[in-house]
Design a protein around this motif. Structure first.
Motif, short mmCIF file in Angstrom:
data_model
loop_
_atom_site.label_atom_id
_atom_site.label_comp_id
_atom_site.label_asym_id
_atom_site.label_seq_id
_atom_site.Cartn_x
_atom_site.Cartn_y
_atom_site.Cartn_z
N UNK A 21 60.95 -2.26 -24.32
CA UNK A 21 62.36 -1.91 -24.40
C UNK A 21 62.50 -0.46 -23.94
N UNK A 22 63.45 -0.20 -23.06
CA UNK A 22 63.58 1.13 -22.48
C UNK A 22 64.80 1.86 -23.00
N UNK A 23 64.75 3.19 -22.92
CA UNK A 23 65.89 4.04 -23.23
C UNK A 23 66.47 4.52 -21.90
N UNK A 24 67.61 3.99 -21.47
CA UNK A 24 68.19 4.47 -20.21
C UNK A 24 68.66 5.92 -20.35
N UNK A 25 68.34 6.73 -19.37
CA UNK A 25 68.77 8.13 -19.34
C UNK A 25 69.45 8.38 -18.00
N UNK A 26 70.75 8.61 -18.03
CA UNK A 26 71.50 8.79 -16.78
C UNK A 26 70.99 9.99 -15.98
N UNK A 27 70.45 10.98 -16.67
CA UNK A 27 69.95 12.17 -15.97
C UNK A 27 68.78 11.83 -15.05
N UNK A 28 68.06 10.74 -15.33
CA UNK A 28 66.92 10.34 -14.49
C UNK A 28 67.36 9.62 -13.22
N UNK A 29 68.64 9.29 -13.10
CA UNK A 29 69.12 8.60 -11.91
C UNK A 29 69.03 9.52 -10.69
N UNK A 30 68.75 8.97 -9.53
CA UNK A 30 68.63 9.81 -8.33
C UNK A 30 69.97 10.44 -7.95
#
Length: 203
Positions: free
Chosen positions: A50-59
């Motif tokens: 299960x992952x924690x989405x982090x918008x800051x990691x988006x390109x």
């Protein structure tokens, strides 16, 4: 003496075999951070976590000047929440370069799609309460088996196991716990023997 918390940085360009190797090498307690993208989702599904989405990691096409520091803050926040679990970061190659420049400035990105970084941390604290409880349990077990097994055998075996664990950097805390348990068991056994000498039939 400090050891290191593993941070595994996985590129969204990693293939299935590389993702499988990461999956085999991480514990079930590992936390996975991912960019909320289709490529990030593919990697996370391959990791089976299960992952924690982090918008800051988006390109992003035009990264801010402080983007690397903000990426570092996101990763360290999750790492500090539990210093004794692995952290997996899934992001695109450009984001990974910015992250590693701040997270591990003395380490060049790996040639492949997976880079392992070690964050220094202190040794794991010894759970004194559990160690003491284990010592009492060991003393009781020694007493119950004293008719069949010499009283020194179980404590000696536990002490040897504790010394062996002390030599393993990741298990040093466990070795200390075992040795504390042995010491507690000896004290409890001696008190029990003294009590039975004072009050025959009590042990």
């Amino acid at each position: 003496m400090s050891d290191y918390q593993r941070i595994l940085v996985v590129s969204t360009q990693a293939d299935a075999a590389e993702v499988a190797r990461v999956r085999a090498g991480i514990a079930s307690s590992a936390v996975v951070l991912t960019a909320p993208t289709a490529d990030g989702k593919r990697i996370v599904q391959g990791l089976g976590r299960t992952a924690h989405p982090e918008t800051l990691l988006a390109p992003v096409r035009f990264p801010d000047v402080d983007r690397g520091h903000r990426l570092d803050e996101v990763v360290r926040r999750h790492a500090v929440a539990d210093r004794y679990r692995d952290v997996v970061v899934v992001a695109d190659p450009a984001t990974i370069i910015l992250l590693l420049r701040v997270l591990a400035p003395d380490q060049l990105p790996a040639s492949g799609p997976v880079t392992e970084v070690g964050l220094p941390r202190g040794p794991r604290p010894v759970p004194l309460g559990r160690a003491a409880g284990a010592g009492v349990a060991l003393a009781v077990l020694v007493g119950l088996l004293s008719a069949a097994v010499p009283v020194w055998v179980l404590p000696a075996l536990a002490a040897v196991a504790g010394v062996v664990l002390l030599a393993l950097p990741g298990r040093r805390w466990l070795g200390q716990s075992v040795l504390i348990a042995v010491a507690v068991s000896l004290v409890v056994s001696l008190l029990a023997i003294a009590g039975s000498a004072r009050f025959p039939g009590a042990w």
